[in-house]
Scaffold this active site. Structure first.
Site, PDB file in Angstrom:
ATOM      1  N   CYS A   1       0.748  -1.111  -0.047  1.00 23.46           N
ATOM      2  CA  CYS A   1       0.173   0.175  -0.046  1.00 23.46           C
ATOM      3  C   CYS A   1       0.780   1.335   0.107  1.00 23.46           C
ATOM      4  O   CYS A   1       0.195   2.265  -0.464  1.00 23.46           O
ATOM      5  CB  CYS A   1      -0.865  -0.030   1.130  1.00 23.46           C
TER       6      CYS A   1
ATOM      7  N   HIS B   1      -3.912   7.428   2.664  1.00 27.60           N
ATOM      8  CA  HIS B   1      -4.106   5.844   2.352  1.00 27.60           C
ATOM      9  C   HIS B   1      -5.498   5.738   2.731  1.00 27.60           C
ATOM     10  O   HIS B   1      -6.258   6.071   3.630  1.00 27.60           O
ATOM     11  CB  HIS B   1      -3.113   5.161   2.693  1.00 27.60           C
TER      12      HIS B   1
ATOM     13  N   ASN C   1     -10.256  -0.377  -0.549  1.00 31.26           N
ATOM     14  CA  ASN C   1      -8.500  -0.250  -0.591  1.00 31.26           C
ATOM     15  C   ASN C   1      -8.134  -0.692  -1.759  1.00 31.26           C
ATOM     16  O   ASN C   1      -7.802  -1.928  -1.916  1.00 31.26           O
ATOM     17  CB  ASN C   1      -8.115  -1.090   0.941  1.00 31.26           C
TER      18      ASN C   1
END
Ligand code: COA
Length: 335
Positions: A114, A262, A292
């Site tokens: 990520c 994020h 996500n």
């Protein structure tokens, strides 16, 4: 000063929408649980014949068009992804061929999950600052849906991830000061002691046989996550990154026009903003409809924030990420 500046961004989400109710038809979960714990209402999943490099291709074409340049103008490409087309070669090579980037141009995969897009952007920025590259394509692309455990056993992980891609073109520019559009700073961190708190155990060379039936039967090819530990570290490390980035640039929280955090869990971003005293309207989130998308969250956020009129020339925008590894990173950009 020779610096890099953002001259184009693009994103791509596959058309198939998967709602929380759709997931509730596959496993024991509910729209209420998912929205309450994560803020996610829907995400996108690819069709079986789509590869990660295909999502990267769509996003890259959009970014190149936005920049007003072609693939022949690039002298370096990066793909950040935790969900590569194949074990090797890297997805950047597949993207290079599909996008028709000339032979000889380096194609580099970045495997920081990520945090991958900000890691790749930092490396690209350093190449530009050092005079080693003039135009660099940086892509974050993920297909999570093919690897998720779609039974109740995998529900904690499966409900939070979605497929998508985003891309950014950086170009070398001479800047006179902080008011000129450019990447002001990047900050990268990792702590591998937490590698097994969020990971896909198999296949792999740490295993006796790379992949076998026992590993498959045990579901070791699906992502595993210690959600509580991940949550706590994400909140802490992202807040640290905000402070670090402000201090490195002599800026205050009030001077940042937009925060692109994020997109792992809306509650994480709310907690970071609350702890730091950042007003909610200065944190831009897409997670409600994307889930996500790991390495793609920041460039997707750039595209969507600009489309919403929240990212305009001259703005100071901070990207902050956290992910598997654990890794965390930030970048400050004068748009
Ligand atoms: N639907 C319904 N129930 C679920 C569920 C789901 N999708 N996932 C887990 N549960 C259940 C658990 O089985 C548990 O039940 P129990 O109390 O009967 O044992 C209960 O909900 C609480 O589970 P827990 O895992 O403690 O939930 P949580 O409050 O920690 O929330 C996450 C789970 C995943 C939402 C949260 O931990 C999180 O967001 N962590 C960070 C994730 C992250 O950022 N990952 C990516 C980093 S890049």
């Amino acid at each position: 000063m020779l610096r890099s500046r953002v001259i184009g961004v693009g994103s791509y989400l596959p058309p198939r929408v998967v709602t929380n109710d759709d997931l509730a038809g596959m496993m024991d979960t509910s729209d209420e649980w998912i929205v309450q714990r994560t803020g996610i209402r829907e995400r996108r999943w690819v069709e079986p014949d789509v590869a990660t490099s295909d999502l990267a291709l769509h996003a890259s074409r959009a970014a190149l068009e936005d920049a007003g340049i072609g693939p022949g103008d690039l002298d370096m490409i990066f793909v950040a992804s935790l969900s590569p087309d194949h074990f090797f070669p890297g997805t950047a090579c597949f993207l290079q061929a599909k996008l028709d980037v000339p032979a000889g141009v380096p194609a580099i995969d970045v495997r920081q999950q990520c945090s991958g897009f900000v890691y790749a952007s930092a490396i690209a920025d350093q190449f530009v600052r050092g005079g080693g590259a003039r135009r660099v394509l940086v892509v974050g692309a993920e297909i999570h849906s093919k690897a998720l455990d779609k039974t109740t056993e995998g529900r904690d992980v499966t409900v939070i991830f979605g497929d998508g891609a985003g891309a950014m073109v950086l170009e070398a520019t001479e800047v006179a000061g902080a008011a000129d559009p450019h990447v002001l700073s990047t900050h990268l961190h990792a702590d591998g002691r937490f590698a097994e708190q969020l990971w896909v155990p198999a296949p792999g060379m740490a295993l006796p046989g790379f992949i076998d039936h026992d590993l498959l039967d045990a579901g070791m090819h699906h992502p595993k996550m210690n959600g509580r530990v991940t949550y706590v570290h994400a909140v802490q490390r992202m807040a640290e990154s905000v402070h670090e980035t402000l201090a490195a640039n002599g800026k205050s929280l009030e001077e940042i026009d937009l925060f692109l955090f994020h997109q792992a869990n809306l509650r994480i971003n709310e907690a970071v903003a609350k702890n730091l005293g950042i007003p909610a309207e200065r944190v831009f989130n897409t997670i409600e409809w994307t889930g996500n998308t790991s390495a793609a969250t920041i460039p997707i956020g750039m595209v969507e924030a600009r489309a919403a009129g929240l990212l305009t020339p001259g703005d100071l925008v901070m990207g902050v990420v956290f992910g598997s590894g654990f890794t965390w990173a930030s970048m400050l950009v004068r748009w």
